[in-house]
Scaffold this motif. Sequence first.
Motif, short mmCIF file in Angstrom:
data_model
loop_
_atom_site.label_atom_id
_atom_site.label_comp_id
_atom_site.label_asym_id
_atom_site.label_seq_id
_atom_site.Cartn_x
_atom_site.Cartn_y
_atom_site.Cartn_z
N THR A 206 -6.85 -4.62 11.05
CA THR A 206 -8.17 -4.86 10.48
C THR A 206 -8.04 -5.82 9.30
OG1 THR A 206 -7.99 -3.09 8.85
CG2 THR A 206 -8.84 -2.48 11.04
N PRO A 207 -9.14 -6.50 8.91
CA PRO A 207 -9.09 -7.36 7.72
C PRO A 207 -8.64 -6.60 6.47
CG PRO A 207 -11.07 -7.84 8.98
CD PRO A 207 -10.44 -6.62 9.61
N GLU A 208 -9.04 -5.32 6.38
CA GLU A 208 -8.63 -4.51 5.21
C GLU A 208 -7.11 -4.31 5.19
OE1 GLU A 208 -12.74 -4.22 6.01
OE2 GLU A 208 -11.12 -3.62 7.38
N GLU A 209 -6.52 -4.13 6.38
CA GLU A 209 -5.07 -3.97 6.45
C GLU A 209 -4.35 -5.28 6.08
OE1 GLU A 209 -3.95 -0.62 9.72
OE2 GLU A 209 -5.05 -2.35 10.50
N ILE A 210 -4.92 -6.41 6.48
CA ILE A 210 -4.34 -7.71 6.10
C ILE A 210 -4.37 -7.85 4.58
CG2 ILE A 210 -4.70 -10.21 6.14
CD1 ILE A 210 -3.90 -9.80 8.85
N GLU A 211 -5.50 -7.46 3.96
CA GLU A 211 -5.61 -7.56 2.50
C GLU A 211 -4.61 -6.63 1.81
OE1 GLU A 211 -9.23 -7.89 0.39
OE2 GLU A 211 -10.36 -8.64 2.12
N GLN A 212 -4.39 -5.44 2.35
CA GLN A 212 -3.40 -4.52 1.78
C GLN A 212 -2.00 -5.11 1.89
OE1 GLN A 212 -3.82 -1.44 0.06
NE2 GLN A 212 -1.69 -2.05 -0.39
N THR A 213 -1.72 -5.76 3.02
CA THR A 213 -0.43 -6.41 3.22
C THR A 213 -0.23 -7.52 2.20
OG1 THR A 213 -0.50 -5.86 5.57
CG2 THR A 213 1.00 -7.62 4.92
N MET A 214 -1.28 -8.30 1.96
CA MET A 214 -1.21 -9.34 0.91
C MET A 214 -0.84 -8.72 -0.44
SD MET A 214 -4.58 -11.68 1.62
CE MET A 214 -4.78 -12.70 3.06
N ASP A 215 -1.50 -7.61 -0.78
CA ASP A 215 -1.23 -6.95 -2.07
C ASP A 215 0.22 -6.47 -2.14
OD1 ASP A 215 -3.85 -7.37 -2.85
OD2 ASP A 215 -4.52 -5.35 -2.27
N ASP A 216 0.71 -5.90 -1.02
CA ASP A 216 2.09 -5.40 -0.99
C ASP A 216 3.08 -6.55 -1.19
OD1 ASP A 216 1.11 -2.86 -0.53
OD2 ASP A 216 1.44 -2.92 1.64
N LEU A 217 2.83 -7.69 -0.55
CA LEU A 217 3.71 -8.84 -0.70
C LEU A 217 3.68 -9.38 -2.12
CD1 LEU A 217 3.02 -10.65 2.70
CD2 LEU A 217 5.26 -9.86 1.91
N LEU A 218 2.49 -9.50 -2.67
CA LEU A 218 2.36 -9.99 -4.06
C LEU A 218 3.06 -9.05 -5.05
CD1 LEU A 218 -1.34 -11.21 -3.95
CD2 LEU A 218 0.64 -12.66 -4.43
N ASP A 219 2.94 -7.75 -4.81
CA ASP A 219 3.60 -6.77 -5.69
C ASP A 219 5.12 -6.92 -5.68
OD1 ASP A 219 1.18 -5.69 -6.42
OD2 ASP A 219 1.32 -3.93 -5.11
N ASN A 220 5.64 -7.50 -4.60
CA ASN A 220 7.10 -7.68 -4.48
C ASN A 220 7.56 -9.11 -4.75
OD1 ASN A 220 8.56 -5.06 -3.49
ND2 ASN A 220 6.55 -5.07 -2.49
N GLY A 221 6.65 -9.93 -5.29
CA GLY A 221 7.04 -11.25 -5.76
C GLY A 221 6.87 -12.39 -4.78
N CYS A 222 6.22 -12.15 -3.63
CA CYS A 222 6.01 -13.22 -2.65
C CYS A 222 5.03 -14.25 -3.19
CB CYS A 222 5.47 -12.61 -1.35
SG CYS A 222 5.35 -13.78 0.00
N LYS A 223 5.35 -15.53 -3.01
CA LYS A 223 4.51 -16.63 -3.53
C LYS A 223 3.78 -17.40 -2.44
CE LYS A 223 5.79 -16.42 -7.94
NZ LYS A 223 4.94 -15.57 -8.77
N ILE A 224 4.37 -17.47 -1.24
CA ILE A 224 3.81 -18.29 -0.15
C ILE A 224 3.64 -17.39 1.07
CG2 ILE A 224 4.20 -20.29 1.35
CD1 ILE A 224 6.09 -21.38 -0.88
N LEU A 225 2.48 -17.50 1.72
CA LEU A 225 2.18 -16.66 2.89
C LEU A 225 1.68 -17.53 4.03
CD1 LEU A 225 1.75 -13.85 4.22
CD2 LEU A 225 -0.52 -13.82 3.17
N THR A 226 2.16 -17.27 5.24
CA THR A 226 1.61 -17.90 6.44
C THR A 226 0.99 -16.82 7.32
OG1 THR A 226 3.68 -17.73 7.71
CG2 THR A 226 3.36 -19.73 6.42
N ILE A 227 -0.17 -17.15 7.90
CA ILE A 227 -0.87 -16.23 8.81
C ILE A 227 -1.26 -17.02 10.05
CG2 ILE A 227 -2.72 -14.53 9.08
CD1 ILE A 227 -3.10 -14.56 6.05
N GLY A 228 -0.83 -16.57 11.22
CA GLY A 228 -1.15 -17.25 12.47
C GLY A 228 -1.53 -16.28 13.56
N GLN A 229 -2.09 -16.81 14.62
CA GLN A 229 -2.50 -16.00 15.76
C GLN A 229 -1.29 -15.56 16.58
OE1 GLN A 229 -5.66 -14.90 17.14
NE2 GLN A 229 -4.24 -13.81 18.49
N TYR A 230 -1.20 -14.28 16.89
CA TYR A 230 -0.17 -13.80 17.82
C TYR A 230 -0.52 -14.26 19.23
CZ TYR A 230 2.25 -10.71 21.06
OH TYR A 230 3.00 -10.23 22.11
#
Length: 283
Positions: A206-230
């Motif tokens: 869900t979009p909410e799960e994608i947003e939670q994943t973004m937060d989890d990555l940011l909390d661990n210091g991730c700076k660059i994110l790619t999102i593509g279609q499976y």
Amino acid sequence: MEHIRKPEWLKIQIGANARYADTKRIVDAHKLHTICSSGRCPNLGECWGKGTATFMIGGTICTRSCKFCNTQSGKPLPLDPEEPQHVAESIRLMKLSHAVITSVDRDDLPDLGAAHWVKTIRRIKEMNPGTTLETLIPDFQGRAELIRLITDARPDIISHNLETVRRITPLVRSAATYEQSLQVIHIVAESGITAKSGIMAGLGETPEEIEQTMDDLLDNGCKILTIGQYLQPSRKHYPVAAYITPEQFQKYKETGEKKGFSTVESGPLVRSSYHAEKHIRFT
């Protein structure tokens, strides 16, 4: 699950030009493995046409069997000791200003392939001092001492893909866990090297799960994110749950950058290494 028809925006023109032919010739001549071809990347024509490629080291057979991945799984062959030299030479012949290296998982080796990684990074830097380097690494079973061997070799960017949201991870990843992948990102970020990650959309999240994943990555210091279609590599692989619209991908980009990522590459055809050369400005 019912097969879903692929939408128009996912139909790709594979164009060929002289640079594409040169890149293919160098890859073939040096018996190199690229994730571009083994992963059936939809951007192969565009990237090879620009003279860029993502090299895959450690052979072509992975010790894991993730349900989304087209790479062959099984018992790998021994490492090729000449591979670091061949990859470094190819980068020089291609005149690359930026190179991306990835690998299969080598859970069969005592050090999981870490020393081979280090040799490859060092040889590339020796032969190509003007080339910036991104490494897309496996999780090394979460072994911090092995991940630190890679950070100590000082590539410019270290990427490790989270692949999907927490709930779907055990459905599609054969050995890696969500928390372990976040820990890899954390160790990379702690070293001072720019940390990058990638996820796929269309697996049923869900979009909410994608947003939670973004937060989890940011909390661990991730700076660059790619999102593509499976895209389902074959009928044996995990089915596509949905084709995400370009508009939704644009929303993910805007949301991620608002949350604090330096940049988010988000679109139906985006893959981990797509436009990787542009990300060096965030190091």
